[in-house]
Scaffold this motif. Structure first.
Motif, mmCIF file in Angstrom:
data_model
loop_
_atom_site.group_PDB
_atom_site.id
_atom_site.type_symbol
_atom_site.label_atom_id
_atom_site.label_comp_id
_atom_site.label_asym_id
_atom_site.label_seq_id
_atom_site.Cartn_x
_atom_site.Cartn_y
_atom_site.Cartn_z
ATOM 1 N N SER A 91 53.817 11.484 2.123
ATOM 2 C CA SER A 91 52.631 11.710 1.298
ATOM 3 C C SER A 91 51.754 10.464 1.252
ATOM 4 O O SER A 91 50.526 10.555 1.285
ATOM 5 N N TYR A 92 52.387 9.298 1.189
ATOM 6 C CA TYR A 92 51.624 8.045 1.208
ATOM 7 C C TYR A 92 50.920 7.870 2.553
ATOM 8 O O TYR A 92 49.716 7.540 2.606
ATOM 9 N N ASN A 93 51.631 8.107 3.648
ATOM 10 C CA ASN A 93 51.050 7.909 4.978
ATOM 11 C C ASN A 93 49.911 8.885 5.261
ATOM 12 O O ASN A 93 49.068 8.622 6.125
ATOM 13 N N ASP A 94 49.873 9.991 4.533
ATOM 14 C CA ASP A 94 48.823 10.989 4.728
ATOM 15 C C ASP A 94 47.510 10.600 4.059
ATOM 16 O O ASP A 94 46.492 11.241 4.265
ATOM 17 N N LEU A 95 47.533 9.532 3.268
ATOM 18 C CA LEU A 95 46.322 9.095 2.563
ATOM 19 C C LEU A 95 45.375 8.370 3.509
ATOM 20 O O LEU A 95 45.795 7.771 4.512
ATOM 21 N N SER A 96 44.085 8.394 3.162
ATOM 22 C CA SER A 96 43.112 7.574 3.881
ATOM 23 C C SER A 96 43.374 6.103 3.570
ATOM 24 O O SER A 96 44.100 5.765 2.621
ATOM 25 N N THR A 97 42.787 5.217 4.352
ATOM 26 C CA THR A 97 42.970 3.781 4.134
ATOM 27 C C THR A 97 42.518 3.368 2.733
ATOM 28 O O THR A 97 43.201 2.597 2.042
ATOM 29 N N GLU A 98 41.398 3.910 2.281
ATOM 30 C CA GLU A 98 40.897 3.573 0.934
ATOM 31 C C GLU A 98 41.856 4.060 -0.140
ATOM 32 O O GLU A 98 42.152 3.339 -1.101
ATOM 33 N N LEU A 99 42.336 5.295 0.008
ATOM 34 C CA LEU A 99 43.255 5.846 -0.996
ATOM 35 C C LEU A 99 44.580 5.102 -1.006
ATOM 36 O O LEU A 99 45.200 4.947 -2.066
ATOM 37 N N LYS A 100 45.033 4.650 0.162
ATOM 38 C CA LYS A 100 46.276 3.865 0.206
ATOM 39 C C LYS A 100 46.138 2.609 -0.643
ATOM 40 O O LYS A 100 47.043 2.256 -1.410
ATOM 41 N N LYS A 101 45.021 1.921 -0.520
ATOM 42 C CA LYS A 101 44.807 0.706 -1.308
ATOM 43 C C LYS A 101 44.814 1.024 -2.804
ATOM 44 O O LYS A 101 45.411 0.293 -3.599
ATOM 45 N N CYS A 102 44.139 2.117 -3.153
ATOM 46 C CA CYS A 102 44.080 2.495 -4.575
ATOM 47 C C CYS A 102 45.466 2.842 -5.107
ATOM 48 O O CYS A 102 45.822 2.475 -6.238
ATOM 49 N N PHE A 103 46.262 3.547 -4.304
ATOM 50 C CA PHE A 103 47.623 3.891 -4.724
ATOM 51 C C PHE A 103 48.479 2.634 -4.861
ATOM 52 O O PHE A 103 49.203 2.466 -5.852
ATOM 53 N N LEU A 104 48.412 1.753 -3.879
ATOM 54 C CA LEU A 104 49.244 0.550 -3.908
ATOM 55 C C LEU A 104 48.914 -0.335 -5.107
ATOM 56 O O LEU A 104 49.771 -1.076 -5.586
ATOM 57 N N TYR A 105 47.680 -0.239 -5.601
ATOM 58 C CA TYR A 105 47.269 -1.074 -6.722
ATOM 59 C C TYR A 105 48.077 -0.770 -7.982
ATOM 60 O O TYR A 105 48.170 -1.614 -8.875
ATOM 61 N N PHE A 106 48.663 0.424 -8.055
ATOM 62 C CA PHE A 106 49.502 0.749 -9.214
ATOM 63 C C PHE A 106 50.705 -0.182 -9.301
ATOM 64 O O PHE A 106 51.301 -0.332 -10.364
ATOM 65 N N GLY A 107 51.069 -0.792 -8.183
ATOM 66 C CA GLY A 107 52.217 -1.689 -8.184
ATOM 67 C C GLY A 107 52.007 -2.970 -8.966
ATOM 68 O O GLY A 107 52.977 -3.676 -9.260
ATOM 69 N N ILE A 108 50.749 -3.296 -9.333
ATOM 70 C CA ILE A 108 50.525 -4.532 -10.103
ATOM 71 C C ILE A 108 50.774 -4.307 -11.587
ATOM 72 O O ILE A 108 50.906 -5.268 -12.337
ATOM 73 N N PHE A 109 50.818 -3.042 -12.022
ATOM 74 C CA PHE A 109 51.041 -2.752 -13.432
ATOM 75 C C PHE A 109 52.538 -2.665 -13.717
ATOM 76 O O PHE A 109 53.314 -2.256 -12.849
ATOM 77 N N PRO A 110 52.962 -3.020 -14.911
ATOM 78 C CA PRO A 110 54.381 -2.898 -15.250
ATOM 79 C C PRO A 110 54.856 -1.447 -15.131
ATOM 80 O O PRO A 110 54.076 -0.500 -15.336
#
Length: 341
Positions: free
Chosen positions: A242-261
């Motif tokens: 599901s992650y790999n199916d995202l566009s490059t922009e959406l991947k960045k937005c999804f990965l940004y959740f990793g900075i939050f606790p």
């Protein structure tokens, strides 16, 4: 309606828990729900927490999310702000000792976390109740010697299919889904191989809802079938696909959740502004705020993030499941989008 409103199966479990929570037993009792990640513990607890009969019966209700890296003062400040740990425990005890309350302590990993919270939850013999969710059997069974510790089962086959279809209808705004018989056959095969794990079914449904042709569904199946283990699809492969199916922009937005606790409810206004500040929103023909909102809704449709709060029809708070948070942290580290100390 959002993902939190979709609740399939477990009606027998809900009825048993309601009877336990509403029975005439004056002592503060604890119900513990345990099982593997993604099996639906929090969803079940939320369904109970919002049950009208419990809302009516418990004048005071509170929800505390613990996670792996718990901090005792922070846990207590979820209920009362700007006080020291010792003051919080005594102050909470003083407030609650005369009141009947229901508290959900979600995602407990360590016995010490429950012990920290328990000291602030007095047993005033007034029918107060606590619900704990945890992956750890020992945590569940040690929470209350006389309480109920329940291991949550996997969904049955027809329950799994029902959940898949309800999620697909939600993504498609309740329009006719329009699957061909061949597509339905493929979907049923993949759902069956999810092994009754709700999170896997949700994410798979979100992924397939973005694919409109039989050939695309066959490609998803072929990929997942390469990662079968004991005749079941590994949850990690569904999440990664599901992650790999995202566009490059959406991947960045999804990965940004990793900075939050972990387990944080995130303000969507803050989140989208951070996306824009980081340069993740690059479409110049539209307002950046509108594009960011579209990205957020796309991640919700794919079940990669969850709606936590809404105002009218707008999402104002969101969260990410801890298994998907783990994926975001792992991928973010690999691509060096953030650095973890």
């Amino acid at each position: 309606m959002d993902d939190q409103d979709i609740f399939v199966g477990f009606q027998d479990v809900v009825e048993r828990f309601l009877a336990e929570l509403l029975k005439e037993e004056s002592r503060r009792s604890v119900i513990s729900i345990y099982g593997m990640g993604g099996i639906g513990k929090t969803t079940l607890a939320r369904n109970l927490y919002n049950c009208p009969s419990l809302v009516t019966s418990f004048p005071m209700r509170a929800w505390i999310c613990v996670s792996q890296e718990f901090n005792t003062p922070d846990l207590l400040r979820n209920l009362l702000e700007k006080m020291t740990e010792r003051d919080l425990q005594f102050y909470l005890c003083d407030i609650l000792k005369e009141r009947k309350y229901l508290v959900v302590v979600d995602d407990v990993w360590h016995k010490a976390a429950w012990e920290s919270v328990k000291r602030a939850l007095p047993d005033s013999k007034n029918d107060s109740r606590v619900i704990i969710t945890t992956r750890k059997e020992d945590v569940a069974k040690s929470a209350d010697d006389n309480g109920l510790a329940y291991k949550l089962r996997f969904l049955r086959q027809e329950e799994s299919w029902d959940l898949f279809c309800k999620k697909a209808c939600l993504v498609n705004k309740f329009d006719k889904i329009g699957w061909s018989p061949a597509m339905e056959e493929i979907a049923r095969e993949m759902v069956e191989r999810c092994g009754g794990l709700p999170l896997a079914i949700f994410v798979l449904s979100g992924l397939l809802s973005q694919k409109k042709s039989l050939e695309e569904w066959k490609k998803v199946k072929a990929h997942l079938w390469r990662h079968m283990r004991n005749n079941s699809i590994e949850i990690s492969h569904i999440l990664s696909l599901s992650y790999n199916d995202l566009s490059t922009e959406l991947k960045k937005c999804f990965l940004y959740f990793g900075i939050f606790p972990e387990d944080t409810v995130i303000s969507t206004e803050k989140l989208t502004r951070l996306w824009m500040a980081e340069g993740f929103i690059s479409r110049v023909e539209e307002r950046m705020e509108d594009v960011a909102e579209d990205f957020l809704n796309e991640l919700v449709r794919r079940s990669l993030i969850q709606v936590a709060k809404t105002f009218w029809e707008n999402i104002i708070g969101c969260r990410i499941h801890d298994l998907l948070w783990d994926l975001a942290v792992k991928k973010a580290t690999e691509v060096k989008i953030v650095r973890y100390l």
